[in-house]
Design a protein around this motif. Structure first.
Motif, mmCIF file in Angstrom:
data_model
loop_
_atom_site.group_PDB
_atom_site.id
_atom_site.type_symbol
_atom_site.label_atom_id
_atom_site.label_comp_id
_atom_site.label_asym_id
_atom_site.label_seq_id
_atom_site.Cartn_x
_atom_site.Cartn_y
_atom_site.Cartn_z
ATOM 1 N N HIS A 177 9.654 10.427 -34.117
ATOM 2 C CA HIS A 177 10.642 10.253 -33.422
ATOM 3 C C HIS A 177 10.345 11.128 -32.282
ATOM 4 C CE1 HIS A 177 13.040 9.409 -36.624
ATOM 5 N NE2 HIS A 177 12.393 9.869 -37.049
ATOM 6 N N PRO A 178 10.277 10.630 -30.737
ATOM 7 C CA PRO A 178 9.357 11.680 -29.776
ATOM 8 C C PRO A 178 10.734 11.851 -29.032
ATOM 9 C CG PRO A 178 8.342 9.134 -29.936
ATOM 10 C CD PRO A 178 9.094 8.906 -30.543
ATOM 11 N N PRO A 179 10.212 13.348 -28.342
ATOM 12 C CA PRO A 179 11.525 13.919 -27.986
ATOM 13 C C PRO A 179 12.163 12.848 -26.946
ATOM 14 C CG PRO A 179 9.689 15.167 -28.814
ATOM 15 C CD PRO A 179 9.153 14.083 -28.964
ATOM 16 N N ALA A 180 12.865 13.225 -26.281
ATOM 17 C CA ALA A 180 13.771 12.150 -25.472
ATOM 18 C C ALA A 180 13.392 13.268 -24.236
ATOM 19 C CB ALA A 180 14.586 12.323 -24.923
ATOM 20 N N ASP A 181 12.987 14.319 -23.887
ATOM 21 C CA ASP A 181 12.729 14.867 -23.156
ATOM 22 C C ASP A 181 11.199 15.540 -22.844
ATOM 23 O OD1 ASP A 181 11.703 16.944 -25.635
ATOM 24 O OD2 ASP A 181 12.347 19.018 -24.605
ATOM 25 N N GLY A 182 10.420 15.157 -23.131
ATOM 26 C CA GLY A 182 9.429 14.932 -22.772
ATOM 27 C C GLY A 182 8.178 14.000 -23.682
ATOM 28 N N ARG A 183 6.381 13.303 -23.693
ATOM 29 C CA ARG A 183 5.782 12.370 -24.010
ATOM 30 C C ARG A 183 4.759 13.150 -25.145
ATOM 31 N NH1 ARG A 183 3.824 8.379 -20.345
ATOM 32 N NH2 ARG A 183 5.410 8.634 -19.248
ATOM 33 N N VAL A 184 4.978 12.939 -26.073
ATOM 34 C CA VAL A 184 3.152 12.939 -26.716
ATOM 35 C C VAL A 184 1.977 12.638 -25.889
ATOM 36 C CG1 VAL A 184 2.761 13.273 -29.418
ATOM 37 C CG2 VAL A 184 5.460 13.090 -28.493
ATOM 38 N N ILE A 185 1.595 13.276 -26.124
ATOM 39 C CA ILE A 185 -0.517 13.441 -26.543
ATOM 40 C C ILE A 185 -1.519 13.096 -26.933
ATOM 41 C CG2 ILE A 185 -2.005 13.833 -24.310
ATOM 42 C CD1 ILE A 185 0.331 11.955 -23.256
ATOM 43 N N CYS A 186 -2.158 12.729 -27.894
ATOM 44 C CA CYS A 186 -2.909 13.376 -28.551
ATOM 45 C C CYS A 186 -4.321 13.525 -27.950
ATOM 46 C CB CYS A 186 -3.355 12.191 -29.728
ATOM 47 S SG CYS A 186 -1.481 12.105 -31.094
ATOM 48 N N ILE A 187 -5.166 14.189 -27.994
ATOM 49 C CA ILE A 187 -6.208 14.609 -27.485
ATOM 50 C C ILE A 187 -7.226 14.794 -28.690
ATOM 51 C CG2 ILE A 187 -7.320 16.429 -25.606
ATOM 52 C CD1 ILE A 187 -5.124 16.572 -24.294
ATOM 53 N N ASP A 188 -8.477 14.839 -27.934
ATOM 54 C CA ASP A 188 -9.654 15.049 -28.565
ATOM 55 C C ASP A 188 -10.792 15.038 -27.751
ATOM 56 O OD1 ASP A 188 -11.224 15.853 -31.067
ATOM 57 O OD2 ASP A 188 -10.548 14.254 -31.891
ATOM 58 N N GLU A 189 -12.591 15.360 -28.443
ATOM 59 C CA GLU A 189 -13.481 15.394 -27.829
ATOM 60 C C GLU A 189 -13.971 14.267 -28.308
ATOM 61 O OE1 GLU A 189 -11.919 18.566 -26.211
ATOM 62 O OE2 GLU A 189 -11.856 18.403 -28.664
ATOM 63 N N PHE A 190 -15.022 13.612 -27.861
ATOM 64 C CA PHE A 190 -15.752 12.154 -28.260
ATOM 65 C C PHE A 190 -17.455 12.525 -28.012
ATOM 66 C CE2 PHE A 190 -17.478 8.336 -27.747
ATOM 67 C CZ PHE A 190 -17.266 7.612 -29.333
ATOM 68 N N GLY A 191 -17.813 12.545 -28.872
ATOM 69 C CA GLY A 191 -19.963 12.287 -28.831
ATOM 70 C C GLY A 191 -19.995 13.040 -29.198
ATOM 71 N N PRO A 192 -21.252 14.124 -29.561
ATOM 72 C CA PRO A 192 -21.873 14.135 -28.000
ATOM 73 C C PRO A 192 -22.666 12.812 -27.600
ATOM 74 C CG PRO A 192 -23.515 14.665 -29.356
ATOM 75 C CD PRO A 192 -21.868 14.976 -30.552
ATOM 76 N N LEU A 193 -22.173 12.056 -26.365
ATOM 77 C CA LEU A 193 -22.810 10.638 -26.389
ATOM 78 C C LEU A 193 -24.323 11.252 -25.492
ATOM 79 C CD1 LEU A 193 -19.698 9.597 -23.721
ATOM 80 C CD2 LEU A 193 -20.511 9.220 -25.761
ATOM 81 N N ASN A 194 -25.237 10.468 -26.806
ATOM 82 C CA ASN A 194 -26.553 10.501 -26.203
ATOM 83 C C ASN A 194 -27.232 8.978 -25.769
ATOM 84 O OD1 ASN A 194 -27.311 12.781 -27.726
ATOM 85 N ND2 ASN A 194 -26.875 12.487 -29.636
ATOM 86 N N LEU A 195 -28.105 9.398 -25.431
ATOM 87 C CA LEU A 195 -28.827 8.084 -24.993
ATOM 88 C C LEU A 195 -30.048 7.484 -25.973
ATOM 89 C CD1 LEU A 195 -29.733 8.846 -21.404
ATOM 90 C CD2 LEU A 195 -27.405 7.365 -22.043
ATOM 91 N N MET A 196 -29.616 6.095 -26.689
ATOM 92 C CA MET A 196 -29.807 6.324 -27.956
ATOM 93 C C MET A 196 -29.513 5.215 -28.307
ATOM 94 S SD MET A 196 -28.216 8.329 -31.029
ATOM 95 C CE MET A 196 -28.931 7.514 -32.342
ATOM 96 N N PRO A 197 -31.446 4.291 -28.729
ATOM 97 C CA PRO A 197 -30.373 2.847 -29.426
ATOM 98 C C PRO A 197 -29.636 3.175 -30.805
ATOM 99 C CG PRO A 197 -32.730 4.134 -30.274
ATOM 100 C CD PRO A 197 -32.324 4.455 -28.890
ATOM 101 N N ARG A 198 -28.840 2.225 -31.005
ATOM 102 C CA ARG A 198 -27.562 2.613 -31.761
ATOM 103 C C ARG A 198 -26.935 1.151 -32.203
ATOM 104 N NH1 ARG A 198 -23.834 6.443 -30.396
ATOM 105 N NH2 ARG A 198 -24.870 7.361 -27.918
ATOM 106 N N LYS A 199 -26.854 1.234 -33.925
ATOM 107 C CA LYS A 199 -26.883 -0.371 -34.255
ATOM 108 C C LYS A 199 -25.568 -1.088 -33.872
ATOM 109 C CE LYS A 199 -30.495 0.848 -37.846
ATOM 110 N NZ LYS A 199 -30.248 0.996 -39.683
ATOM 111 N N GLY A 200 -25.731 -2.072 -34.195
ATOM 112 C CA GLY A 200 -24.101 -2.572 -33.976
ATOM 113 C C GLY A 200 -24.125 -4.055 -34.521
#
Length: 365
Positions: A177-200
């Motif tokens: 039930h997001p409040p009518a008077d505002g906005r809900v924001i989810c924040i987080d850090e992602f990383g560290p961002l290395n320069l490396m080969p990544r499997k995929g």
């Protein structure tokens, strides 16, 4: 000339004829289907040799089916599977075997083995007299039937937050039930961002996987990404910086504040120390921003975590970027592509057991 009653089915009523025809069209059991076809062909006046030739079965089989149908009717079409010989290992012993398999060798005084293999478990069962004889394949079938499978050990970090339920319910309330008077924001850090080969994963000719270098050097250091998920639109906003101190975090909050002036911001985030810095708290209090902290070790409640998983899978896995500019451009391209398809976020873990928690489970895993 009258038909010999022993080689043809008895006269069928119109309703029985329709039922036989329906069975020949819908039966999934091959035995029932074959028997129904024999009865239908016999009812149409075809002789035993004709049916034998068309069905590629023996004369005795056709006669047996016809006689059985004449005696028992449609029940004769259903296969009566025999039980076979009685099992050599009783149900009680099977349960005991599954119970032993769920233990570890150390519990039985066996040193040098951290887990059972089929071979060592078989030896243990024979040595303890649980069974007189058993093959590894038989043991495998018993375990499978008993719901015991070979699984990777996982870890779980339990929360020591005494206010876990209260904080979780606050977060879920904002999601639902997001409040009518505002906005809900989810924040987080992602990383560290290395320069490396990544499997995929990627589409390749069979037997010819793409290959990346196995060794690399971190000459260019790492970068850090901080991102925000707007639940009202489902869009991501982010910054990539060399550090992730409270200064970078506060600067990012200010950009979000400028993006939505006049609305109260409810910012959901974890307990990372820069998030709780005194200057961050003071600025938030003065700028109509409510900081909503997740329970300790409850980052899985942050809706943005699933977005990070998708970002890693689509933008980074299978890559080998040599510069941060190149890698940052890939991340930016993915975020722009994703935001053009974004939808409002609703129904977080709607059917999850967490919805019924009244206290933190001692053993969530």
């Amino acid at each position: 000339m009258a038909r010999p009653p022993d080689v043809f089915v008895r006269p069928l009523s119109m309703e029985e004829g329709r039922k036989i025809q329906r069975i020949t069209r819908t039966a999934k059991d091959p035995v029932k289907l074959r028997r129904a076809i024999v009865v239908m062909m016999s009812g149409q006046g075809q002789s035993v040799p004709d049916i034998t030739s068309l069905m590629q079965v023996g004369d005795d089989y056709v006669r047996d089916v016809i006689h059985a149908f004449n005696e028992r009717g449609f029940d004769a079409l259903d296969p009566k599977w025999s039980g076979g010989r009685p099992p050599a290992i009783s149900e009680q012993v099977r349960e005991h075997i599954c119970l032993i398999a769920r233990t570890v060798p150390a519990e039985w005084g066996i040193i040098g083995h951290s887990t059972w293999s089929l071979h060592t478990l078989t030896e243990h069962l024979l040595a303890r007299g649980v069974v007189a004889a058993i093959s590894r394949e038989h043991l495998r079938r018993i375990l499978r039937k008993g719901g015991v499978s070979w699984q990777t050990t996982t870890t779980w970090k339990a929360s020591n937050d005494p206010h876990f339920i209260t904080k979780m319910q606050r977060v879920l309330e904002l999601y639902d039930h997001p409040p009518a008077d505002g906005r809900v924001i989810c924040i987080d850090e992602f990383g560290p961002l290395n320069l490396m080969p990544r499997k995929g994963k990627r589409w390749r000719p069979a037997g010819s996987p793409a290959r990346l270098r196995a060794t690399y050097n971190r000459y260019h250091g790492v970068m850090h990404m901080i991102a925000a998920l707007d639940l009202a639109t489902g869009k991501l906003y982010y910054r990539i910086r060399k550090r992730k101190r409270w200064r970078e975090f506060l600067s990012f909050l200010k950009t979000l504040r400028e993006r939505w002036p006049g609305e109260k911001l409810y910012v959901i985030m974890d307990n990372y120390s820069p998030h709780k810095h005194a200057q961050v708290r003071a600025w938030a209090a003065d700028n109509d921003v409510e900081l909503v902290f997740l329970p300790t070790y409850g980052s899985w409640l942050n809706w943005i975590e699933s977005e990070f998983a998708a970002l890693r899978y689509y933008a980074l896995n299978g890559t080998d970027h040599r510069t941060h500019d190149e890698q940052n451009a890939a991340i930016g391209g993915y975020v722009r592509w994703r935001n053009t398809r974004a939808q409002p976020k609703t129904s977080f873990a709607a059917s999850s057991p967490i919805r019924s928690w009244t206290s933190y489970p001692a053993k969530v895993a």
